[in-house]
Design a protein around this motif. Structure first.
Motif: not given
Length: 398
Positions: A71-90
């Motif tokens: 969405x920004x074209x920039x690296x995630x801070x600390x290479x950590x994804x915090x907004x994991x998809x609910x479907x992916x989590x299931x």
């Protein structure tokens, strides 16, 4: 699972035959005989697979390499994804965590069971007396000059485990077969008539662990897939560098054949003439959807990492194919023949004959309707608007 794969093979069988007689209860006479046979196997075959699965940190959205926020074209801070998809989590509930170290960090061991049972029954009744002037040549229905009636029944069933690299995947394949046949042979003078009727049925089906039990797509939130409980199961998930989800696709098929055959044998002088024909009516009932729950391919095109794309719901390609119908087909076939064995002399026999075979093209007895639209994907999936809505695939722009 680190369980040691198991192997075993057991066979059993029993045969019984003789005059059809039950002491003090039933006696069909000396001209009626029966034969019964039953056999089967019960086996287990070792199954062991090594796979590469996401690490515990990756499952939690923490990556060792740079991961780009699409969405920004920039690296995630600390290479950590915090907004994991609910479907992916299931869906992660169906991808096991590592149980080994190294590149092939997951081992699954089990045993695939295979069971087969076969049952055969035959009853024969002879009546009439052999003719004094009848030749003792054996024909399709038995010895000339003696009449007989016979009935046969054969049944088979089998099942086999369909294992996959993960314990939450897999299913069972079943097969059943039935053959019932009736034959009647009657002789008089120089001619013999053999009539035979038979019915064959073959059933095959495959089911995963969730078909008819759990609607996983609805729980995950994936729409646009088959709503038939027989098709329930996991979607197909493919990664460019990891073991994905590839479940057993439910299917079922039934084939029936009804057949009548009649053969007349006439002996005249040195000629042995046979003529007759048969009629076959064949039907097939089929349900086989190759992709009823959708397939999603993750390559890392959005974030630079295939598994990170999955956690965010960015599938590069999706597809689906299924039908709500069960298809029915029917066809008929005919055979007619004439054959003559001419015994010219002791060391010379001339055979001549003509056969005509006719088979009609199978006709469909149900309407054909197949959906090849794309499934509603994991959250945040975007589709190229230039693609038609009913395309087989959907590629995402960067």
């Amino acid at each position: 699972s680190a369980e040691k794969p198991d192997y075993s093979s057991n066979r059993f069988g029993a045969t019984l035959g003789g005059p059809l007689k039950i002491p003090h209860l039933f006696d069909a006479g000396k001209n009626t005989f029966f034969f019964f046979n039953m056999s089967g196997t019960r086996a287990k075959t070792p199954y062991q697979v090594f796979s590469h699965v996401p690490t515990v940190d990756e499952r939690n959205g923490v990556f060792a390499q740079t991961v780009i926020d699409p969405t920004t074209g920039q690296p995630f801070p600390d290479n950590t994804i915090t907004n994991i998809s609910a479907a992916a989590a299931k869906l992660l509930n169906y991808i096991p965590p590592p149980n080994l170290s190294g590149p092939q960090n997951y081992r699954f061991s089990s045993a695939a069971e295979t069971n087969n049972t076969n049952i055969a029954l035959r009853v024969m009744h002879s009546f009439g007396q052999a003719q004094a002037n009848a030749r003792t040549r054996i024909g399709p229905g038995g010895m000339f000059g003696r009449n007989n009636l016979n009935f046969g029944l054969n049944y088979s069933s089998g099942s086999s485990d369909q294992l996959r690299p993960f314990p939450n995947l897999g299913g069972t394949a079943h097969s059943k077969g039935l053959n019932a046949n009736l034959g009647y042979t009657v002789s008089h003078g120089h001619w013999t008539n053999n009539f035979r009727a038979s019915f064959n049925r073959s059933l095959t089906d495959a089911k995963n662990l969730y078909a008819g039990i759990l609607d996983i797509a609805s729980q995950i939130g994936i729409g646009g897939v088959s709503q038939n409980p027989a098709d329930w199961g996991l979607p197909s998930i493919s990664f460019s560098n990891l073991q994905g989800l590839n479940d057993v696709v439910p299917s079922s098929r039934r084939d029936d054949t009804l057949q009548f055959t009649d053969t007349i044998i006439v002996r005249h002088g040195n000629h042995n003439v046979r003529f007759g024909g048969d009629y076959r009516h064949m039907t097939t009932t089929l349900r086989n959807n190759p992709n009823p729950n959708g397939s999603f391919t993750f390559t890392g095109f959005a974030t630079g990492n295939a598994f990170a794309d999955f956690l965010l719901g960015y599938a590069q390609q999706t597809s689906i194919q299924y039908s709500n119908n069960t298809y029915h087909f029917a066809a008929d076939g005919y055979d007619f023949f004439v054959n003559d064995d001419w015994h010219v002399r002791g060391n010379l026999t001339i055979q001549a004959g003509v056969t005509n075979t006719s088979a009609r093209t199978p006709r469909r007895t149900t309407n054909w309707s197949t959906s090849t639209r794309r499934p509603d994907s994991l959250p945040r999936r975007q589709c190229n608007p230039d693609r038609p809505d009913h395309g087989m695939a959907c590629s995402l722009p960067r």
